[in-house]
Design an enzyme around this catalytic site. Structure first.
Site, short mmCIF file in Angstrom:
data_model
loop_
_atom_site.label_atom_id
_atom_site.label_comp_id
_atom_site.label_asym_id
_atom_site.label_seq_id
_atom_site.Cartn_x
_atom_site.Cartn_y
_atom_site.Cartn_z
N TRP A 1 35.81 5.60 30.85
CA TRP A 1 34.92 5.55 32.00
C TRP A 1 33.44 5.52 31.60
O TRP A 1 32.58 5.89 32.37
CB TRP A 1 35.19 6.75 32.90
CG TRP A 1 36.46 6.63 33.67
CD1 TRP A 1 37.67 7.14 33.32
CD2 TRP A 1 36.67 5.96 34.92
NE1 TRP A 1 38.63 6.84 34.26
CE2 TRP A 1 38.04 6.12 35.26
CE3 TRP A 1 35.85 5.25 35.78
CZ2 TRP A 1 38.58 5.58 36.42
CZ3 TRP A 1 36.39 4.72 36.94
CH2 TRP A 1 37.75 4.88 37.25
N TYR B 1 37.05 7.54 25.66
CA TYR B 1 37.79 7.45 26.91
C TYR B 1 37.12 6.40 27.79
O TYR B 1 35.94 6.11 27.64
CB TYR B 1 37.85 8.82 27.59
CG TYR B 1 38.98 8.94 28.59
CD1 TYR B 1 40.29 8.77 28.19
CD2 TYR B 1 38.72 9.21 29.93
CE1 TYR B 1 41.33 8.87 29.10
CE2 TYR B 1 39.76 9.32 30.84
CZ TYR B 1 41.05 9.15 30.43
OH TYR B 1 42.08 9.25 31.34
#
Length: 756
Positions: free
Chosen positions: A109, A107
């Site tokens: 981030w 993901y």
């Protein structure tokens, strides 16, 4: 002194004798985030992963006993052993099941740096290995990202083109914020937030006389300006409120008929529904009052104000993280179209002011260097929030954006960047699904639940332990991120880890193209200079940039107004929709035949609440998602070491609760403990807790165990927003709370697992 860029700010690291002592916010930042204060202690805390580790029974027999993930000890091994094991498992799964059995679960981030971006690194590696099953969209904006290309344009384009805060201060008269403008959300941007904008922007707008309406169950979702009206709406009913505002405009002749005829399609179909000609129910203020708890007269008065004044309508991302999450976004655009101010200075609509720092900056939308991921030969994918469905139901059909697809059969999950035990909903259900793959590999910096529930854990460096370049679209500065300290323990950066795995699999040269990390920084920077020129930006050569430490992105010649050129001439500047216009009614969406997302915005009843309180699980102030929950700033915010839960005094009184109590929050999906804060800044019948508390079940690995730290995803619903988007529905959850009157279990979320 050098800089580093974090998602939540730019800092000058203070290093003494090789040890990080402090993170000093950049001197130009008017509203720096305190999250930086958590980093020095956290980097070398007991939560840091120091060496490669493998789950005990997995090391003895790879692929064995997946049901023991999260329960048994790890064994620390050498990098050679760990990387041989990863390469061997990848090779085996590919040979036996094909690349469509590999899920690249990263993901986005993991890092603000553009080269050491975990998601890009992993995806490039897997693409060159023959491909992988990937995920689409995001947890933050799943419904919005799928919907908006059908009715206006894709979200990245829209966010980069939002009307600037400067323009709003000069021209806006009324700012109506559905979901508020929470300053804590605006602290972050994906590639870094070098100058925080929201607090100062609101001050400037307030000084020029802009009036604000905060449509939210939480008063603190909009603070700062002098003139704020708080409408404590019932969660999930914003679409009904917007419909009623539209009804007033149309029924009283206050809408802009010329605008909807020239710039939109499908208005008549929507109008017939709005006025009740289709279903016999006019969507008037009295109808909406029963759904929203906002008095009918207030709704009518607000609609008239919006018609009189130059009005900006903004909707927060949180509103579309719910069942039927597409509808509030669609209605925001429709309501703005009825007012007819789209494309005018100070008016129109916004889709996420206050949700990320750079939205509304007005700067040139240059995003900086990029690391090529290549092309994925595997075409199988899932909407990002459907991970559990995929693992539990291989081969099962699912709808997505007009297509019926099938879930792949995943045997190996490779994850670098992100924490699924933070982002995903219904963690008890996830725990069951997480036992299905034969292998789970993770790159991690700290012993999060993501690491503890994996088979092979590879320690990764933090942003302070490597060189990189920080850059976000529309941000003020591109930053040379000079390495501040040596890697802690045996941590390696994702690039070197994957390059060594690629060597074992025979494609290191293709993966690295003969470059080390420093050569890639120079290469990607030089490549970005051409794209910068397209934005009218002249970047200096790499050596000067690296020496200077930062480069400032300036403003375009003309102020930014969203859809200004479209308004000036919709034929010369059509939208990228099927009609080239704003689609109040979408023939394409209607053709999909989805009952839960028809061809124009509608009110669709929510699932019946089984419990009396509605739970809001919003973004935290003291961390980004779950990052640095183990840091001092986040831990200081806890109540008796638990995540705080805010409730109204009436709800507290009914349950005999006071500030500082610990409560059990539960529904039929599970239960967690939280610390009580009583406040009149939240409407009755609603409780609020931030996401991101590290998952800490009383009995690790056991389904239906009490979560003792305050992770709300123990009880949120893991269902798609609709058949169109399959976005997450975390905000559609009801709960009950009771006082915890037993001895408090100790918090173990920040302790590493047992080692053999």
């Amino acid at each position: 002194m050098s800089f580093t860029s974090m998602h939540w700010g730019a800092y000058r690291p203070q290093v003494v004798d090789g040890k990080l002592q402090a993170m000093v916010p950049a001197e130009w930042d008017p509203d720096p985030s305190a999250i930086g204060a958590s980093i020095p202690e956290a980097l070398t805390s007991p939560t840091r992963i120091l060496r490669p580790a493998v789950r005990r029974s997995y090391l003895a027999q790879p692929g064995s006993h997946p049901e023991l993930r999260g329960q048994e000890p790890f064994v620390e091994v050498s990098w050679e052993v760990a990387l041989d094991l990863v390469a061997g498992q990848l090779k085996q799964v590919k040979a036996e099941h094909g690349n469509q059995a590999i899920f690249g679960g990263s993901y986005g981030w993991g890092s603000a740096g553009r080269f050491h971006h975990a998601q890009s690194q992993l995806h490039r590696f897997l693409n060159q290995f023959g491909g992988y099953v990937f995920s689409m969209d995001s947890y933050s904006l799943g419904a919005g990202r799928v919907l908006m290309p059908h009715i206006v344009g894709n979200m990245d384009w829209l966010l980069a083109a939002h009307t600037s805060w400067k323009n709003l201060a000069q021209h806006c008269e009324l700012f109506v914020a559905f979901g508020g403008l929470p300053a804590k959300n605006a602290q972050a941007s994906p590639g870094g937030a070098s100058e925080h904008l929201l607090t100062r922007a609101l001050e400037e707008m307030s000084e020029t006389g802009v009036q604000f309406v905060n449509v939210s169950p939480l008063r603190d979702d909009l603070t700062g300006p002098k003139n704020i009206q708080w409408l404590p709406v019932r969660p999930g009913s914003d679409t009904a409120l917007m419909l009623a505002l539209s009804y007033v405009l149309v029924s009283e002749g206050l809408h802009n008929e010329d605008f909807v005829q020239r710039y939109t399609v499908g208005y008549e179909r929507f109008r017939d529904y709005l006025l009740g000609h289709v279903d016999g129910q006019p969507k008037n203020s009295l109808w909406a009052q029963a759904l929203t708890d906002i008095p009918a007269q207030q709704i009518t008065d607000l609609a008239r104000r919006m018609a009189r004044q130059r009005t900006m309508i903004n909707v927060a991302y949180s509103l579309q993280r719910s069942v039927h999450g597409e509808q509030p976004f669609w209605m925001t655009v429709t309501l703005a179209a009825l007012l007819g101010q789209i494309g005018l200075p100070g008016g129109g609509f916004g889709l996420g002011y206050g949700c990320m720092n750079n939205t509304g900056s007005g700067r040139k939308a240059f995003s900086g260097p990029r690391f090529s991921q290549g092309v994925n030969p595997v075409k199988d994918f899932i909407p990002v929030a459907r991970v559990t469905d995929m693992l539990l139901n291989p081969g099962a059909p699912f709808d997505y954006n007009g297509k019926q697809l099938h879930y792949p059969d995943i045997r190996l999950v490779y994850w670098a960047g992100g924490n699924i035990f933070h982002h995903h909903q219904d963690l008890n259900r996830l725990l069951e699904a997480w036992q299905r793959p034969q292998t789970i590999v993770v790159h991690e910096q700290f012993w999060t639940a993501q690491a503890k529930y994996s088979d092979i854990v590879l320690p990764a460096t933090t942003a302070l332990e490597r060189n990189d370049i920080g850059s976000s679209a529309s941000d003020r500065f591109m930053i040379a991120m000079h390495q501040a300290i040596e890697p802690v323990g045996e941590a390696r950066d994702d690039y070197s880890i994957l390059a060594d795995v690629a060597r074992r699999l025979g494609f290191r040269d293709a993966f690295t193209e003969g470059r080390d990390a420093e050569a890639w920084l120079r290469f990607t920077y030089d490549e970005s200079r051409g794209r910068a020129q397209e934005h009218g930006i002249e970047l200096p050569d790499f050596d000067r940039f690296w020496r200077d430490g930062l480069f400032e992105i300036d403003y375009p010649d003309n102020d930014t107004v969203l859809l200004e050129s479209f308004r000036e001439d919709p034929d010369a500047h059509p939208l990228p929709t099927p009609s080239g216009r704003i689609e109040i009614f979408s023939e394409r969406i209607a053709s999909f035949g989805y009952a839960d997302c028809p061809g124009h915005p509608v009110w669709l009843d929510k699932p019946l609440a089984s419990f009396p309180l509605q739970l809001l699980s919003n973004q935290p102030k003291t961390r980004l998602h779950s990052q640095y929950d183990h840091g001092a700033y986040s831990r200081a915010s806890k109540v008796r070491q638990r995540e705080p839960l805010t409730l109204n005094p009436a709800d507290a009184r009914d349950r005999g609760l006071v500030d500082g109590d610990v409560v059990k929050v539960f529904n039929d999906r599970g239960a967690f403990l939280a610390g009580v804060i009583v406040s009149d800044g939240i409407r009755p019948g609603v409780v609020q807790i931030a996401t991101g508390a590290w998952f800490d079940p009383w009995v690790p690995g056991e389904r239906n165990s009490l979560e003792k730290h305050g992770n709300p995803n123990m009880i949120t619903a893991d269902i798609g927003a609709s058949s169109l988007s399959q976005g997450c529905s975390a905000q559609t959850a009801s709960v009950e709370i009771v006082k915890w009157d037993q001895a408090l279990p100790p918090i173990t979320a920040f302790e590493p697992p047992s080692m053999v």
